[in-house]
Write an enzyme that holds these catalytic residues in place. Structure first.
Site, PDB file in Angstrom:
ATOM      1  N   TRP A 160     -37.050  27.921 -12.276  1.00 31.98           N
ATOM      2  CA  TRP A 160     -35.917  27.166 -12.831  1.00 31.98           C
ATOM      3  C   TRP A 160     -34.630  27.957 -12.859  1.00 31.98           C
ATOM      4  O   TRP A 160     -33.579  27.383 -13.067  1.00 31.98           O
ATOM      5  CB  TRP A 160     -36.251  26.643 -14.227  1.00 31.98           C
ATOM      6  CG  TRP A 160     -36.807  27.660 -15.174  1.00 31.98           C
ATOM      7  CD1 TRP A 160     -38.131  27.828 -15.501  1.00 31.98           C
ATOM      8  CD2 TRP A 160     -36.098  28.666 -15.900  1.00 31.98           C
ATOM      9  NE1 TRP A 160     -38.286  28.867 -16.380  1.00 31.98           N
ATOM     10  CE2 TRP A 160     -37.040  29.402 -16.639  1.00 31.98           C
ATOM     11  CE3 TRP A 160     -34.757  29.018 -16.005  1.00 31.98           C
ATOM     12  CZ2 TRP A 160     -36.704  30.467 -17.469  1.00 31.98           C
ATOM     13  CZ3 TRP A 160     -34.408  30.086 -16.816  1.00 31.98           C
ATOM     14  CH2 TRP A 160     -35.370  30.789 -17.537  1.00 31.98           C
ATOM     15  N   ASN A 161     -34.705  29.277 -12.671  1.00 34.96           N
ATOM     16  CA  ASN A 161     -33.426  29.995 -12.698  1.00 34.96           C
ATOM     17  C   ASN A 161     -32.858  30.074 -11.279  1.00 34.96           C
ATOM     18  O   ASN A 161     -33.577  30.376 -10.333  1.00 34.96           O
ATOM     19  CB  ASN A 161     -33.571  31.384 -13.339  1.00 34.96           C
ATOM     20  CG  ASN A 161     -34.312  32.349 -12.462  1.00 34.96           C
ATOM     21  OD1 ASN A 161     -35.355  32.016 -11.940  1.00 34.96           O
ATOM     22  ND2 ASN A 161     -33.788  33.534 -12.285  1.00 34.96           N
ATOM     23  N   LYS A 184     -41.243  22.484  -3.802  1.00 32.00           N
ATOM     24  CA  LYS A 184     -41.559  22.023  -5.164  1.00 32.00           C
ATOM     25  C   LYS A 184     -40.665  22.768  -6.145  1.00 32.00           C
ATOM     26  O   LYS A 184     -40.838  23.951  -6.404  1.00 32.00           O
ATOM     27  CB  LYS A 184     -43.039  22.298  -5.483  1.00 32.00           C
ATOM     28  CG  LYS A 184     -43.646  21.283  -6.370  1.00 32.00           C
ATOM     29  CD  LYS A 184     -43.797  21.495  -7.851  1.00 32.00           C
ATOM     30  CE  LYS A 184     -43.835  22.730  -8.597  1.00 32.00           C
ATOM     31  NZ  LYS A 184     -43.053  22.595  -9.862  1.00 32.00           N
ATOM     32  N   GLY A 237     -41.449  33.132  -8.980  1.00 30.60           N
ATOM     33  CA  GLY A 237     -41.833  32.719 -10.333  1.00 30.60           C
ATOM     34  C   GLY A 237     -42.320  33.920 -11.117  1.00 30.60           C
ATOM     35  O   GLY A 237     -41.966  35.068 -10.811  1.00 30.60           O
ATOM     36  N   GLU A 259     -42.147  36.489  -4.983  1.00 30.42           N
ATOM     37  CA  GLU A 259     -41.060  37.194  -5.679  1.00 30.42           C
ATOM     38  C   GLU A 259     -41.274  36.923  -7.154  1.00 30.42           C
ATOM     39  O   GLU A 259     -41.085  35.791  -7.596  1.00 30.42           O
ATOM     40  CB  GLU A 259     -39.704  36.616  -5.255  1.00 30.42           C
ATOM     41  CG  GLU A 259     -39.397  36.682  -3.776  1.00 30.42           C
ATOM     42  CD  GLU A 259     -39.108  38.088  -3.319  1.00 30.42           C
ATOM     43  OE1 GLU A 259     -38.821  38.939  -4.173  1.00 30.42           O
ATOM     44  OE2 GLU A 259     -39.188  38.330  -2.113  1.00 30.42           O
ATOM     45  N   LEU A 260     -41.670  37.968  -7.911  1.00 30.23           N
ATOM     46  CA  LEU A 260     -42.072  37.707  -9.293  1.00 30.23           C
ATOM     47  C   LEU A 260     -41.082  38.368 -10.264  1.00 30.23           C
ATOM     48  O   LEU A 260     -39.938  38.577  -9.912  1.00 30.23           O
ATOM     49  CB  LEU A 260     -43.518  38.144  -9.476  1.00 30.23           C
ATOM     50  CG  LEU A 260     -44.474  37.504  -8.430  1.00 30.23           C
ATOM     51  CD1 LEU A 260     -45.870  38.079  -8.507  1.00 30.23           C
ATOM     52  CD2 LEU A 260     -44.499  35.988  -8.521  1.00 30.23           C
ATOM     53  N   GLU A 387     -41.243  41.627 -19.412  1.00 36.40           N
ATOM     54  CA  GLU A 387     -40.027  40.870 -19.100  1.00 36.40           C
ATOM     55  C   GLU A 387     -39.770  39.824 -20.192  1.00 36.40           C
ATOM     56  O   GLU A 387     -40.651  39.028 -20.511  1.00 36.40           O
ATOM     57  CB  GLU A 387     -40.216  40.160 -17.757  1.00 36.40           C
ATOM     58  CG  GLU A 387     -39.003  39.368 -17.335  1.00 36.40           C
ATOM     59  CD  GLU A 387     -39.226  38.582 -16.045  1.00 36.40           C
ATOM     60  OE1 GLU A 387     -40.246  37.869 -15.938  1.00 36.40           O
ATOM     61  OE2 GLU A 387     -38.380  38.676 -15.148  1.00 36.40           O
TER      62      GLU A 387
HETATM   63  P1  NAD Z   1     -43.147  30.021 -13.410  1.00 35.23           P
HETATM   64  O1  NAD Z   1     -44.037  31.031 -12.805  1.00 35.23           O
HETATM   65  O2  NAD Z   1     -43.532  29.404 -14.678  1.00 35.23           O
HETATM   66  O3  NAD Z   1     -42.880  28.817 -12.383  1.00 35.23           O
HETATM   67  C1  NAD Z   1     -42.398  29.036 -11.089  1.00 35.23           C
HETATM   68  C2  NAD Z   1     -42.769  27.842 -10.223  1.00 35.23           C
HETATM   69  O4  NAD Z   1     -44.180  27.851 -10.022  1.00 35.23           O
HETATM   70  C3  NAD Z   1     -42.425  26.489 -10.834  1.00 35.23           C
HETATM   71  O5  NAD Z   1     -41.983  25.607  -9.823  1.00 35.23           O
HETATM   72  C4  NAD Z   1     -43.763  26.026 -11.384  1.00 35.23           C
HETATM   73  O6  NAD Z   1     -43.871  24.620 -11.476  1.00 35.23           O
HETATM   74  C5  NAD Z   1     -44.699  26.566 -10.334  1.00 35.23           C
HETATM   75  N1  NAD Z   1     -46.092  26.722 -10.770  1.00 35.23           N
HETATM   76  C6  NAD Z   1     -46.546  27.018 -12.011  1.00 35.23           C
HETATM   77  N2  NAD Z   1     -47.902  27.037 -12.018  1.00 35.23           N
HETATM   78  C7  NAD Z   1     -48.297  26.769 -10.759  1.00 35.23           C
HETATM   79  C8  NAD Z   1     -49.570  26.637 -10.129  1.00 35.23           C
HETATM   80  N3  NAD Z   1     -50.711  26.795 -10.814  1.00 35.23           N
HETATM   81  N4  NAD Z   1     -49.605  26.363  -8.810  1.00 35.23           N
HETATM   82  C9  NAD Z   1     -48.473  26.213  -8.100  1.00 35.23           C
HETATM   83  N5  NAD Z   1     -47.248  26.277  -8.643  1.00 35.23           N
HETATM   84  C10 NAD Z   1     -47.157  26.566  -9.963  1.00 35.23           C
HETATM   85  O7  NAD Z   1     -41.721  30.743 -13.510  1.00 35.23           O
HETATM   86  P2  NAD Z   1     -40.417  30.190 -14.183  1.00 35.23           P
HETATM   87  O8  NAD Z   1     -40.608  30.269 -15.663  1.00 35.23           O
HETATM   88  O9  NAD Z   1     -40.034  28.906 -13.542  1.00 35.23           O
HETATM   89  O10 NAD Z   1     -39.347  31.290 -13.710  1.00 35.23           O
HETATM   90  C11 NAD Z   1     -39.123  32.494 -14.367  1.00 35.23           C
HETATM   91  C12 NAD Z   1     -39.863  33.622 -13.682  1.00 35.23           C
HETATM   92  O11 NAD Z   1     -39.468  33.687 -12.303  1.00 35.23           O
HETATM   93  C13 NAD Z   1     -39.498  34.967 -14.265  1.00 35.23           C
HETATM   94  O12 NAD Z   1     -40.652  35.758 -14.367  1.00 35.23           O
HETATM   95  C14 NAD Z   1     -38.536  35.545 -13.235  1.00 35.23           C
HETATM   96  O13 NAD Z   1     -38.426  36.942 -13.226  1.00 35.23           O
HETATM   97  C15 NAD Z   1     -39.123  35.029 -11.977  1.00 35.23           C
HETATM   98  N6  NAD Z   1     -38.134  35.085 -10.893  1.00 35.23           N
HETATM   99  C16 NAD Z   1     -38.275  36.033  -9.913  1.00 35.23           C
HETATM  100  C17 NAD Z   1     -37.327  36.141  -8.900  1.00 35.23           C
HETATM  101  C18 NAD Z   1     -37.472  37.182  -7.820  1.00 35.23           C
HETATM  102  O14 NAD Z   1     -36.799  37.063  -6.810  1.00 35.23           O
HETATM  103  N7  NAD Z   1     -38.313  38.176  -7.991  1.00 35.23           N
HETATM  104  C19 NAD Z   1     -36.243  35.281  -8.882  1.00 35.23           C
HETATM  105  C20 NAD Z   1     -36.116  34.318  -9.891  1.00 35.23           C
HETATM  106  C21 NAD Z   1     -37.084  34.238 -10.896  1.00 35.23           C
END
Ligand code: NAD
Length: 487
Positions: A160-161, A184, A237, A259-260, A387
């Site tokens: 979402w960011n 997605k 994510g 990318e986490l 984090e």
């Molecule tokens: P999240 O992991 O909750 O969700 C990310 C995406 O994955 C969403 O679209 C979500 O619907 C999907 N998802 C969740 N469970 C899933 C599953 N079981 N199967 C498939 N898809 C699934 O993350 P968030 O809260 O949306 O974002 C914040 C996180 O993202 C933070 O940890 C942040 O550091 C990370 N992030 C990393 C980068 C990078 O480039 N390293 C960039 C931006 C954000």
């Protein structure tokens, strides 16, 4: 710090709430509400909630479109991709408006920089893919040629960011490598992906090349990653989601790029330009700290700690919490009440564990949280090691380079690092010793899109950026022909 008046939110937004599958809008019976972090009572849209069925439709559309898209070659594909870049630039205001209302990001930075950068993602990859030269050499009486084969339908999952920027960052190499995509977006911020689908449509992409399925992670996301026709999975994510999606990728034997999260060190040495360092350190609160590569662990050399703190506080005091559509605002709200609870719970636990909250540590109005600085009781404090993804920095001191590097490398993350020093030798030495995918020296968040981007440790697997991403979305093939056997 106070939050001044939030301007009214428009009643209607120019965004379709439906999926985009096979070149047309497809609704689901099930819906979910998308609310604005600017005013949580305001429902922006009632969005289609994708299930296994819509995901299957989208993957089938992507599968059907794949052979023709792949056979167009880089030059054929670049025509559509460059048209899309033009359309993004023509729609900056619309994209910035939707993203600000949906995510809470500062409208000014979207309008001035980020949306243009999104368009640039497509241009850079159009150029890179067109310029790619196959590697050819001769050995054992044969000619060897390395060919990039488009991999097939790709599942692209974004958080979402910065969702618009990240969606373009991932789909640009996928499309230019010849993959078709199913995107997605995150359930907390799906709207800009729908705008992107409109622009893809207007650019005239063949139906099925680019699809968007909205929905929840463990429903639509999980169904997408386990679909047998998916040939690549790219996720941005959290590490928790990375583990789940990575396990699915392993089951399907599908290459996976992730990318986490991050917990990046921001290291300031005594020979640095302290004013510049303090200003950039205070900038880590921007977008309410919801930035994966933010330098959230301030590591400051003991000898200049007091001076740095004085300057840093002066810069922090300039921050303005407010409406992200207002030019004066520098700190936006957090995305969601659940996220606000999560950030605040980190601070409550830090307090209870004996960490010192130097300033902030409090909710402001609505979903705003005050910029917060924590002096941890020890390096193993949770607030240092995990984090937070909010406007929360930690402050620690070090005596020498050795200790700075030890502290920098003391978490399980390794996405980015920031170093402030005037010495080129130190920049080189420390830059090499810090374990992270990216190190910025005397600067922050400037990136060449052709350089690799990604993390070490639990910050991710694989690299995006430049030809690294084009390789990810391709299967490499060696074509070997006996010399003199063909004319
Ligand atoms: P999240 O992991 O909750 O969700 C990310 C995406 O994955 C969403 O679209 C979500 O619907 C999907 N998802 C969740 N469970 C899933 C599953 N079981 N199967 C498939 N898809 C699934 O993350 P968030 O809260 O949306 O974002 C914040 C996180 O993202 C933070 O940890 C942040 O550091 C990370 N992030 C990393 C980068 C990078 O480039 N390293 C960039 C931006 C954000």
């Amino acid at each position: 710090m106070s939050i001044y008046q939030i301007k009214p939110i428009p009643r209607t937004l120019d965004v379709s709430p439906e999926h985009y599958i096979g070149g047309r809008r497809v609704p689901s019976r099930e819906r979910f509400e998308v609310r604005s972090p600017l005013d949580w009572n305001h429902v922006l849209a009632n969005v289609s909630r994708g299930s296994e069925q819509e995901v299957a439709m989208a993957v089938e559309a992507a599968q059907k479109a794949f052979p023709e898209w792949a056979s167009l070659g880089p030059t054929g594909r670049a025509v559509f991709v460059r048209r899309l870049a033009d359309l993004i630039e023509e729609n900056v205001d619309r994209i910035a408006q939707v993203e600000t209302l949906d995510v809470g990001m500062l409208e000014r930075s979207l309008r001035d920089r980020l949306v243009f950068r999104a368009a640039k993602n497509y241009r850079v990859y159009a150029d890179l893919a067109e310029r790619y030269e196959e590697n050819v050499w001769h050995s054992n009486g044969t000619q060897n040629r390395i060919i990039r084969m488009p991999a097939g339908p790709a599942a692209i999952i974004v958080p979402w960011n910065a969702p618009f920027l990240l969606a373009t960052w991932k789909t640009a190499p996928a499309l230019m490598a010849g993959c078709t995509v199913v995107l997605k977006p995150a359930e907390w911020a799906p709207l800009s992906a729908s705008v992107l689908a409109d622009l893809v449509h207007e650019a005239g992409f063949p139906p099925g090349v680019f699809n968007v399925v909205q929905g929840l992670g463990d429903e639509a996301g999980a169904a997408l990653t386990r679909h047998p026709a998916i040939r690549r999975i790219s996720l941005t994510g959290s590490p928790e989601t990375g583990r789940v999606v990575g396990a699915q990728a392993a089951k399907s034997i599908v290459p996976f790029s992730a990318e986490l999260g991050g917990k990046s060190p921001f290291i300031v040495f005594e020979d640095a330009d302290l004013d510049a360092a303090a200003e950039k350190a205070a900038y880590q609160y921007d977008d309410a700290g919801q930035v994966c590569f933010a330098g959230t662990r301030l590591l400051i050399q003991e000898s200049i700690a007091d001076k740095f703190m004085e300057l840093f506080i002066q810069y922090v005091q300039r921050h303005v919490l407010g409406d992200p559509r207002d030019e004066r605002t520098t700190i936006a709200p957090l995305i969601h009440p659940e996220h606000l609870e999560r950030v605040d719970a980190f601070i409550q636990r830090a307090r209870a564990a004996g960490d010192r909250i130097l300033f902030g540590g409090m909710r402001a109005d609505g979903l705003w949280y005050e910029p917060t600085l924590v002096v941890p009781r020890a390096n193993d404090s949770e607030i240092v090691q995990r984090e937070v993804f909010g406007p929360v920095l930690t402050f620690q001191t070090f005596r020498d380079e050795y200790e700075a590097v030890a502290l920098a490398n003391s978490t399980v993350y390794g996405l980015a690092a920031v170093i402030y020093t005037h010495s080129s030798e130190r920049a080189e030495r420390v830059g090499r010793m810090v374990r992270s995918g990216l190190v910025w020296v005397n600067t922050f968040a400037v990136r060449d899109l052709t350089a690799p981007f990604g993390g070490t440790g639990i910050s991710g697997i694989g690299r995006e950026g430049g030809h690294y991403a084009l390789e990810f979305y391709s299967d490499l093939k060696t074509l070997q022909i006996r010399e003199g056997s063909v004319e």
